[in-house]
Design a protein around this motif. Structure first.
Motif, PDB file in Angstrom:
ATOM      1  N   THR A 275      -0.431   1.983 -12.120  1.00 55.31           N
ATOM      2  CA  THR A 275      -1.075   1.014 -11.634  1.00 55.31           C
ATOM      3  C   THR A 275      -2.266   0.773 -12.658  1.00 55.31           C
ATOM      4  OG1 THR A 275      -2.513   0.546  -9.533  1.00 55.31           O
ATOM      5  CG2 THR A 275      -2.524   2.650 -10.357  1.00 55.31           C
TER       6      THR A 275
ATOM      7  N   ASP B   5      -2.337  -3.394  -8.332  1.00 51.12           N
ATOM      8  CA  ASP B   5      -0.687  -3.527  -8.572  1.00 51.12           C
ATOM      9  C   ASP B   5      -0.133  -4.655  -8.154  1.00 51.12           C
ATOM     10  OD1 ASP B   5       1.335  -2.152  -9.792  1.00 51.12           O
ATOM     11  OD2 ASP B   5       1.082   0.003  -8.567  1.00 51.12           O
TER      12      ASP B   5
ATOM     13  N   ALA C  79       0.719   4.780  -6.788  1.00 50.72           N
ATOM     14  CA  ALA C  79       1.045   3.243  -7.344  1.00 50.72           C
ATOM     15  C   ALA C  79       2.321   2.808  -6.674  1.00 50.72           C
ATOM     16  CB  ALA C  79       1.258   3.548  -8.793  1.00 50.72           C
TER      17      ALA C  79
END
Length: 550
Positions: free
Chosen positions: A447, A542, A442
Motif C-alpha cells: 500500500t 490503495d 493493505a
C-alpha cells in the motif's frame, strides 16, 4: 438468509527506506475470469409465479429465468429444505423449497444454459446464524445416526437431481453456518469452541455429495462478509478438522455486514490464507424506499444511510458495479463472482416469508409479509430494472484501469518512489513522507502511505496524456488516522475546474472515495492525493483507478 490493529512505522525505519528510482511499469488491465459468476437466488420464484406474478422485459412478457439469462445471469442458487410441511401436509411457505420444486427450478435453469448452486439448509425451513434447527425426522437420532442420515440424504438428493438432468455444479453444505449446523450436535460459538462434531457433520454431507457424483464444487457459507476475525476463527477451526471444500461463500449486505472496504480486505485475506476461491452468494440493495405490500421492509432509510448508495435504480446499479469490481480484483483470480438474493420476490398477495404453518413450526410471531420487495431486480409490476444490464457487462472492458501501478504492487519492495507515480513535497526533504509498505493492512501485499514525525505537505500524483475525450471516474481506497489540515483526492488539468474528494478519518476500515463524471476535453488529466498534515498524521492509499465511463 432470512432476513487489525494498525502497525505504526518508526521514523528510523522510514529514514532507511529505499530511494533508488525504478522504471515505471504499466498496471495490467483488470481481467475477469471466464467463469465469473453473476448469479441469482430464486427460492421464491415458483411461489410468486403460482400466485400470479408475471415478468416483463421491455414490455414483453417472458420467463423470469430467461429474462435474467438474456441479461447475463449465468447461475441460479436454489435453497433446499428437507421437509417444509407440517404433520397435516400444510406448507411452511417462503418458497416451500422441497426436493421436487428444487429439481423443477434447476431443470428450468439448465434449459436456459445457467449453472446451478444447490444450498443444503440441512433443516426443514429457514436456517441462518440464529436458527439451525434439525429436520423433524432427525431430531431423535443419536449422533452416529445423525452423521449417517446427513450422508445418505445428500447422496440421495444428488442422485435424484442427476437422474432428472439437473445435477448441481456447486453445492453449499449449510446456510450461513457461522454458528454451526444441526443444533445442538453441530453447534459452534459461544461456550462451544470444539469444531470436531461440526467438521464431522459437514464432512458426512460432503462425502454424500461426492459418493453420488463427481465434478461438483463444495462451498462453505458464512454471513457477515466484512468480519475478517469471524472468518479466520471459523475457517481455522474447520480446516483443522480436515473438511474438504473448494469455495468460501459469503453473505454481504453493506447495511448489515460491514463496509465495502472491510469486505475487500476480508476477501483478499481469506482467499490467500486458505488458498480458496471466494464467492458472494447473497447480496442485494434497495431500488426504492417504497413498500410494495405495505407491511414493512428490511431495507429502509437507516439501511440506505449505512449502505452508502441512493435507494434508486441507479444506486442499485452503482452498488452492483462496485461490488463486482471488488470481487474481480481479488488477487490470483480467486474472486468467483456474485449472486443476488431473491431478485424475483414480487409483492404478490400471499408470497410471504412463511405461512401460518411455518410460523407455528418455528415459534415465530412475526407478520406474514414480503420484506424484500424493494431489493428485487424487477419492479412491483414485474418489469426488469436496468440493474439487470450490469449482469451482462464485461467488467474487464467496463473498468480498465488507465493508471500505472494503481495497486502499488509493481515494486514489490519498500520505496519512496512508487513506479508510475510522482511525489512532490512542499517541505524540503519531506518527500520521504510518501512510501510503499507491506507493514500496514493493505488490499494486496503493498500500500502507499503518508507519514512523518514532523508536519509535512506532500502530493502523490500521475499525469495521463493521450486520453480519448469523454467521461471518466477516479476512485481509490483509503485509511486515515485523521487530524490533517487538508487531505483529499483530486483530478485537474482535464479542461475543467479541479475536483476534489475529501478523505474522511477512518483508522481501521478502508473507505472508498471517488470523483465521478470528470469530463476530459483536452486528452489529458492529472490525478492524485494532496496531504497537508500535522506531525504524526498518517494516510494509506490503495487500488487507485481511473477509467472511462462514457
Amino acid at each position: 438468509m432470512k432476513r487489525n490493529s494498525l502497525k505504526r512505522l518508526t521514523t528510523g525505519l522510514m529514514a532507511g527506506a529505499l530511494t533508488a528510482a525504478v522504471l515505471a511499469v504499466g498496471e495490467p488491465a483488470a481481467a475477469v475470469r471466464s467463469d465469473f459468476i453473476m448469479g441469482v437466488d430464486v427460492g421464491m420464484l415458483g411461489e410468486v409465479e403460482d400466485l400470479g406474478g408475471r415478468f416483463y422485459d421491455d414490455g414483453v412478457e417472458g420467463d423470469a429465468l430467461g429474462i435474467m439469462a438474456d441479461h447475463g445471469a449465468n447461475m441460479v442458487r436454489l435453497r433446499l429444505w428437507n421437509d417444509p410441511y407440517n404433520a397435516s401436509g400444510d406448507p411452511y411457505g417462503g418458497g416451500t423449497n422441497d426436493l421436487a420444486s428444487t429439481i423443477a427450478m434447476a431443470q428450468r435453469a439448465k434449459a436456459q444454459g445457467m449453472d446451478v448452486l444447490l444450498d443444503f439448509h440441512l433443516s426443514d425451513w429457514w436456517a441462518d446464524p440464529g436458527t439451525q434447527t434439525k429436520p423433524k425426522a432427525w431430531q431423535n437420532l443419536t449422533y452416529a445416526q445423525l452423521k449417517t442420515a446427513v450422508h445418505d440424504y445428500t447422496e440421495s438428493v444428488i442422485n435424484a437431481m442427476e437422474a432428472a438432468g439437473a445435477k448441481p455444479d456447486m453445492v453449499q453444505m449449510g446456510n450461513e453456518i457461522s454458528s454451526g449446523v444441526l443444533w445442538e450436535d453441530g453447534r459452534i460459538g459461544g461456550a462451544v469452541s470444539d469444531f470436531t462434531q461440526l467438521g464431522e457433520l459437514l464432512s458426512a454431507g460432503i462425502d454424500g455429495v461426492n459418493d453420488a457424483a463427481s465434478g461438483i464444487e463444495i462451498a462453505l457459507h458464512l454471513d457477515m462478509g466484512g468480519d475478517n476475525s469471524l472468518y479466520q476463527w471459523w475457517f481455522d477451526g474447520i480446516t483443522a478438522e480436515g473438511v474438504d471444500f473448494d469455495v468460501i461463500a459469503l453473505s454481504y449486505y453493506p447495511f448489515w455486514h460491514g463496509t465495502m472496504g472491510e469486505l475487500k480486505q476480508n476477501l483478499n485475506d481469506i482467499s490467500e490464507r486458505y488458498s480458496k476461491d471466494v464467492l458472494i452468494v447473497e447480496t442485494a440493495y434497495g431500488w426504492t424506499l417504497g413498500d410494495g405490500d405495505g407491511l414493512g421492509n428490511s431495507f429502509y432509510t437507516a439501511e440506505e444511510a449505512t449502505g452508502g448508495y441512493a435507494a434508486s435504480v441507479q444506486g442499485q446499479v452503482d452498488f452492483l458495479r462496485d461490488l463486482r469490481e471488488i470481487v474481480a480484483d481479488v488477487p490470483d483470480d480467486r474472486g468467483r463472482g456474485i449472486i443476488w438474493w431473491e431478485p424475483t420476490w414480487l409483492p404478490v398477495e400471499g408470497a410471504n416469508w412463511g405461512t401460518e404453518a411455518g410460523k407455528e413450526d418455528n415459534d415465530d410471531t412475526g407478520t406474514l409479509s414480503n420484506p424484500w420487495d424493494n431489493q428485487t431486480l424487477f419492479d412491483w409490476d414485474g418489469n426488469a430494472l436496468a440493474t439487470l444490464d450490469v449482469f451482462g457487462e464485461n467488467a474487464a472492458t467496463q473498468r480498465v484501469n488507465l493508471l500505472t501501478n494503481g495497486s502499488f504492487e509493481a515494486n514489490g519492495t519498500y520505496t519512496n518512489t512508487p513506479s508510475g507515480w510522482t511525489v512532490v513535497s512542499a517541505n524540503s526533504g519531506y518527500a520521504n513522507a510518501t512510501f510503499t509498505s507491506d507493514a500496514w493492512p493493505a488490499h494486496g501485499d503493498w500500500t502507499a502511505n503518508h507519514y512523518w514525525a514532523s508536519a509535512y505537505t506532500v502530493s502523490l500524483y500521475q499525469n495521463k496524456t493521450g486520453l480519448a475525450n469523454g467521461t471518466y471516474t477516479l476512485s481509490g481506497w483509503v485509511l486515515s488516522g485523521g487530524g490533517q489540515n487538508s487531505v483529499y483526492m483530486y483530478a485537474k488539468n482535464y479542461g475543467g475546474a479541479e475536483r476534489q474528494a475529501a478523505i474522511p478519518a477512518s483508522a481501521s476500515a478502508w473507505t472508498y472515495v471517488s470523483i465521478e463524471g470528470i469530463q476530459v476535453v483536452n486528452g489529458q488529466i492529472q490525478v492524485g492525493f494532496w496531504d497537508n498534515a500535522n506531525a504524526g498524521n498518517w494516510l494509506n492509499i490503495d487500488d487507485v483507478k481511473l477509467y472511462r465511463t462514457a
